[in-house]
Scaffold this motif. Structure first.
Motif, PDB file in Angstrom:
ATOM      1  N   ALA A   4      70.489  51.092  33.946  1.00  0.00           N
ATOM      2  CA  ALA A   4      71.774  51.573  34.470  1.00  0.00           C
ATOM      3  C   ALA A   4      72.911  51.284  33.493  1.00  0.00           C
ATOM      4  N   LYS A   5      72.874  50.123  32.879  1.00  0.00           N
ATOM      5  CA  LYS A   5      73.928  49.747  31.934  1.00  0.00           C
ATOM      6  C   LYS A   5      73.930  50.651  30.702  1.00  0.00           C
ATOM      7  N   ASN A   7      77.812  56.944  32.206  1.00  0.00           N
ATOM      8  CA  ASN A   7      78.407  57.708  33.312  1.00  0.00           C
ATOM      9  C   ASN A   7      79.014  56.839  34.398  1.00  0.00           C
ATOM     10  N   TRP A   8      78.403  55.702  34.692  1.00  0.00           N
ATOM     11  CA  TRP A   8      78.861  54.875  35.795  1.00  0.00           C
ATOM     12  C   TRP A   8      80.283  54.357  35.579  1.00  0.00           C
ATOM     13  N   LYS A  24      84.510  41.392  41.722  1.00  0.00           N
ATOM     14  CA  LYS A  24      84.443  40.621  40.481  1.00  0.00           C
ATOM     15  C   LYS A  24      83.477  41.265  39.482  1.00  0.00           C
ATOM     16  N   ASN A  25      82.488  41.993  40.015  1.00  0.00           N
ATOM     17  CA  ASN A  25      81.489  42.615  39.158  1.00  0.00           C
ATOM     18  C   ASN A  25      81.294  44.075  39.592  1.00  0.00           C
ATOM     19  N   SER A  26      82.158  44.950  39.096  1.00  0.00           N
ATOM     20  CA  SER A  26      82.113  46.368  39.485  1.00  0.00           C
ATOM     21  C   SER A  26      80.763  46.994  39.191  1.00  0.00           C
ATOM     22  N   PHE A  27      80.191  46.668  38.044  1.00  0.00           N
ATOM     23  CA  PHE A  27      78.897  47.236  37.658  1.00  0.00           C
ATOM     24  C   PHE A  27      77.838  46.930  38.709  1.00  0.00           C
ATOM     25  N   GLY A  83      63.718  52.926  35.565  1.00  0.00           N
ATOM     26  CA  GLY A  83      63.562  52.139  34.356  1.00  0.00           C
ATOM     27  C   GLY A  83      62.225  51.420  34.329  1.00  0.00           C
ATOM     28  N   SER A  84      62.265  50.122  34.171  1.00  0.00           N
ATOM     29  CA  SER A  84      61.041  49.308  34.049  1.00  0.00           C
ATOM     30  C   SER A  84      60.502  48.772  35.364  1.00  0.00           C
ATOM     31  N   TYR A  85      61.093  49.185  36.484  1.00  0.00           N
ATOM     32  CA  TYR A  85      60.680  48.613  37.782  1.00  0.00           C
ATOM     33  C   TYR A  85      60.311  49.690  38.786  1.00  0.00           C
ATOM     34  N   GLY A  86      59.311  49.351  39.575  1.00  0.00           N
ATOM     35  CA  GLY A  86      58.914  50.178  40.711  1.00  0.00           C
ATOM     36  C   GLY A  86      58.920  49.295  41.939  1.00  0.00           C
ATOM     37  N   ALA A  87      59.042  49.902  43.101  1.00  0.00           N
ATOM     38  CA  ALA A  87      59.018  49.143  44.344  1.00  0.00           C
ATOM     39  C   ALA A  87      58.430  50.022  45.445  1.00  0.00           C
ATOM     40  N   PHE A  88      57.732  49.375  46.359  1.00  0.00           N
ATOM     41  CA  PHE A  88      57.275  50.092  47.540  1.00  0.00           C
ATOM     42  C   PHE A  88      57.542  49.230  48.762  1.00  0.00           C
ATOM     43  N   ALA A  89      57.662  49.903  49.897  1.00  0.00           N
ATOM     44  CA  ALA A  89      57.839  49.221  51.174  1.00  0.00           C
ATOM     45  C   ALA A  89      56.934  49.913  52.180  1.00  0.00           C
ATOM     46  N   VAL A  90      56.319  49.109  53.037  1.00  0.00           N
ATOM     47  CA  VAL A  90      55.421  49.613  54.068  1.00  0.00           C
ATOM     48  C   VAL A  90      55.893  49.075  55.397  1.00  0.00           C
TER      49      VAL A  90
END
Length: 187
Positions: free
Chosen positions: A12-13, A17-18, A40-43, A179-186
């Motif tokens: 993202a960084k 565009n952000w 304090k941390n807009s990003f 990017g370098s991460y994937g996630a799943f939820a069940v």
């Protein structure tokens, strides 16, 4: 039912565009823009709100099968420090995990437990990352029913809503990768 979204903060960084006002105006309400600009941390705040919107949207389309793009309609807020997303009369329970590497948001309708996992992806392109995340999900479901010789089957309905069939069970699932991460939820 469950929705999730993950944001790789390094990826993202790398996108400029952000940082543009047009980006904020296109995706976030006036109230959300105020939260972002006054934080304090807009990003980090931008990507937390974005992941909350995405997780809630994925859950919403499971309960109201349709497809549309209107991120500003899903308004994020924090009530007593707890994340909240509202869309018309739809509200859900949200949780967000922030690490130095990623932000993960998960949405569900009730306090029923869900299983989720974040994986570090090796794939170099979008399709490989998607397949890698799907494979991790299917392996997880196989382990929950280890006595079965039948493999779980991943499907999407006509609205693109994912689900997994295994033996006589149907699992409500959500997948996300960035990017370098994937996630799943069940659920």
């Amino acid at each position: 039912m469950v929705g999730n979204d993950i944001v790789d903060l390094l990826e993202a960084k790398a996108s400029p565009n952000w940082q543009t006002p047009r980006f904020l105006e296109k995706l976030f309400t006036i109230n959300e823009q105020s939260l972002i600009l006054n934080s304090k941390n807009s990003f980090e705040n931008i990507w937390q709100l974005w992941s909350m919107k995405e997780a809630a949207y994925k859950l919403y389309v499971q309960t109201n099968p349709c497809r549309f793009y209107n991120p500003k309609a899903f308004e994020c807020s924090f009530i007593n420090g707890r994340p909240r997303v509202k869309f018309q009369d739809f509200e859900c329970i949200l949780s967000t995990v922030k690490t130095p590497n990623y932000i993960l948001s998960e949405a569900r309708l009730d306090k029923a437990s869900l299983t989720s996992k974040v994986i570090k992806l090796a794939g170099q392109n979008q399709k490989n990352r998607s397949e890698e995340t799907k494979l991790a999900l299917l392996q997880h479901i196989s382990k929950t029913c280890p006595i079965s010789k039948q493999n779980p089957v991943f499907q999407k309905n006509e609205f693109g809503i994912p689900l997994v069939n295994h033996i006589s069970k149907q699992f409500s699932v959500s997948l996300s990768h960035h990017g370098s991460y994937g996630a799943f939820a069940v659920a």
